[in-house]
Design an enzyme around this catalytic site. Structure first.
Site, PDB file in Angstrom:
ATOM      1  N   TYR A 244      -5.563  60.732  84.110  1.00  0.00           N
ATOM      2  CA  TYR A 244      -3.787  60.417  83.976  1.00  0.00           C
ATOM      3  C   TYR A 244      -3.179  60.352  84.201  1.00  0.00           C
ATOM      4  CZ  TYR A 244      -0.420  60.456  79.897  1.00  0.00           C
ATOM      5  OH  TYR A 244       0.729  60.129  79.668  1.00  0.00           O
ATOM      6  N   GLN A 245      -2.028  61.988  84.937  1.00  0.00           N
ATOM      7  CA  GLN A 245      -1.409  61.644  85.748  1.00  0.00           C
ATOM      8  C   GLN A 245      -1.224  60.760  86.603  1.00  0.00           C
ATOM      9  OE1 GLN A 245       0.937  63.676  84.078  1.00  0.00           O
ATOM     10  NE2 GLN A 245       0.344  64.915  83.529  1.00  0.00           N
TER      11      GLN A 245
ATOM     12  N   ASP B 297       5.969  59.767  79.672  1.00  0.00           N
ATOM     13  CA  ASP B 297       4.562  60.415  79.451  1.00  0.00           C
ATOM     14  C   ASP B 297       4.966  61.367  78.282  1.00  0.00           C
ATOM     15  OD1 ASP B 297       2.586  61.719  79.201  1.00  0.00           O
ATOM     16  OD2 ASP B 297       3.724  63.258  81.250  1.00  0.00           O
ATOM     17  N   SER B 298       4.844  60.505  77.015  1.00  0.00           N
ATOM     18  CA  SER B 298       4.912  60.771  75.685  1.00  0.00           C
ATOM     19  C   SER B 298       3.944  61.124  74.747  1.00  0.00           C
ATOM     20  CB  SER B 298       5.986  60.094  74.634  1.00  0.00           C
ATOM     21  OG  SER B 298       5.232  58.984  74.571  1.00  0.00           O
ATOM     22  N   SER B 299       4.416  62.105  74.491  1.00  0.00           N
ATOM     23  CA  SER B 299       2.758  62.738  72.755  1.00  0.00           C
ATOM     24  C   SER B 299       2.899  61.587  72.111  1.00  0.00           C
ATOM     25  CB  SER B 299       3.118  64.096  72.647  1.00  0.00           C
ATOM     26  OG  SER B 299       4.766  64.451  72.096  1.00  0.00           O
TER      27      SER B 299
ATOM     28  N   ASP C 274       5.331  69.116  82.377  1.00  0.00           N
ATOM     29  CA  ASP C 274       4.182  69.807  82.601  1.00  0.00           C
ATOM     30  C   ASP C 274       4.362  69.308  84.019  1.00  0.00           C
ATOM     31  OD1 ASP C 274       2.840  67.293  82.911  1.00  0.00           O
ATOM     32  OD2 ASP C 274       1.988  67.276  81.263  1.00  0.00           O
TER      33      ASP C 274
ATOM     34  N   TYR D  52      -9.503  63.368  76.767  1.00  0.00           N
ATOM     35  CA  TYR D  52      -8.344  63.343  75.544  1.00  0.00           C
ATOM     36  C   TYR D  52      -9.245  62.553  74.520  1.00  0.00           C
ATOM     37  CZ  TYR D  52      -3.947  63.750  78.620  1.00  0.00           C
ATOM     38  OH  TYR D  52      -3.050  64.192  79.089  1.00  0.00           O
TER      39      TYR D  52
ATOM     40  N   ASP E 231      17.021  64.182  74.637  1.00  0.00           N
ATOM     41  CA  ASP E 231      16.711  62.897  73.604  1.00  0.00           C
ATOM     42  C   ASP E 231      15.705  61.691  74.369  1.00  0.00           C
ATOM     43  OD1 ASP E 231      14.417  61.622  71.546  1.00  0.00           O
ATOM     44  OD2 ASP E 231      17.194  61.163  70.961  1.00  0.00           O
TER      45      ASP E 231
ATOM     46  N   GLN F  11       8.218  72.173  68.886  1.00  0.00           N
ATOM     47  CA  GLN F  11       6.576  71.657  68.767  1.00  0.00           C
ATOM     48  C   GLN F  11       5.636  73.485  69.227  1.00  0.00           C
ATOM     49  OE1 GLN F  11       6.131  69.052  72.084  1.00  0.00           O
ATOM     50  NE2 GLN F  11       7.268  70.258  73.057  1.00  0.00           N
TER      51      GLN F  11
END
Length: 307
Positions: free
Chosen positions: A84-85, A182-184, A110, A250, A162, A54
């Site tokens: 969020y976290q 915690d995916s995009s 992150d 977000y 993966d 990415q």
């Protein structure tokens, strides 16, 4: 073009900063929210490059601290990341039947979710599966005093893979007390993390009384997609609920979580334990845990009704 090949950082050149930043303002790409853009004033671009998976952009902003952008979409800002976290982590950790001992983090390069899991003294093992090592390296370099503070925790086993493949081949019988995904967004490398097969793999890896929590998009933008994913999850998990947090940076200022358990009749909106007095938290509390599951009427009609 600001790419880096130092330490663990190894990025190819990218010109995304020149596309996303105009007249000193970053404008988010319209990845899954056509017709709207969130903008942040930029002080200085710190990093711009491409990993194997990415495009990565890091910049210092005027009011949101350091900002991480992947493929044109904001992932974290130092100003509001804790909203969020803390919620994606502490909701499943406090909703699990027993104090968590073994936890799997999917993604989270992150370091923010890892920071939250590491706050629990009961945790003995933390497995973290991140597909893109470069995101972890970016976290360690640019967020080392905010998000990426626990990469040296001796309880951590970090592997770059993966997550769908890892869980399919090695997940069964791991008996995780919590799996935090915690995916995009479901485009690019994260697309496989929204399939029925992935939810089945998480169920197979979950301990009795354990809880799964995955990034669940935004009610204002994706309520039909959320319903679809929840229905897939309900084919595997007897208990599936939806919660959300307010995160200014977000899309539409809100992001949700799909929370699931293998036991029927469990109310995951009720925390099982009291928050320790010495646990450092800025957003999560027992009251906020329960309140997060109270949905606006339009979303409740969609997401709480069974097809």
């Amino acid at each position: 073009i600001i790419c880096m090949n130092i330490g663990g950082l190894n990025l190819a050149p990218s010109d995304s900063a020149s596309i996303l930043i105009k007249d000193g303002w970053f404008s988010e790409a319209e990845v899954m929210w056509p017709g709207q853009r969130f903008c942040i004033k930029v002080d200085k671009v710190l990093l711009n490059g491409k990993s194997e998976f990415q495009d990565i952009l890091v910049f210092n902003s005027s009011t949101y601290g350091v900002v991480l952008v992947l493929d044109g979409a904001i992932q974290v800002t130092e100003r509001d990341e804790f909203a969020y976290q803390e919620m994606i982590s502490q909701i499943p950790l406090f909703a699990s039947n027993n104090p968590p001992k073994k936890v799997l983090i999917v993604g989270g390069g992150d370091g923010g979710v890892l920071r939250e899991v590491a706050k629990h003294a009961s945790v003995e093992e933390i497995h973290m599966c991140e597909i893109d090592q470069q995101v972890c390296e970016v976290g360690k370099k640019f967020f080392n005093t905010t998000l990426a503070t626990s990469f040296n925790d001796p309880r951590l086993k970090l592997f770059y893979d993966d997550a769908a493949r890892y869980l399919r081949l090695e997940g069964k019988g791991q008996n995780y007390d919590a799996i935090i995904c915690d995916s995009s967004d479901p485009v690019g490398p994260a697309a496989t993390l929204y399939t029925p097969e992935f939810y089945q793999s998480m169920s197979d890896a979950l301990a009795p009384g354990g809880v799964v929590c995955t990034q669940g998009e935004c009610q204002w933008l994706h309520v039909d997609f959320i319903k679809e994913v929840m229905e897939r999850a309900r084919e595997i998990f007897p208990t599936v609920q939806y919660a959300y947090s307010t995160v200014p940076s977000y899309p539409s200022g809100q992001l949700g979580f799909i929370v699931a358990a293998k036991e029927a009749g469990v109310d995951l909106s009720v925390p099982r334990r009291v928050v320790p007095a010495d646990m450092s938290l800025r957003y999560y509390s027992s009251a906020m845990h329960s309140a997060a599951f109270v949905l606006p009427a339009f979303a409740a009609r969609k997401l709480l009704a069974r097809s």
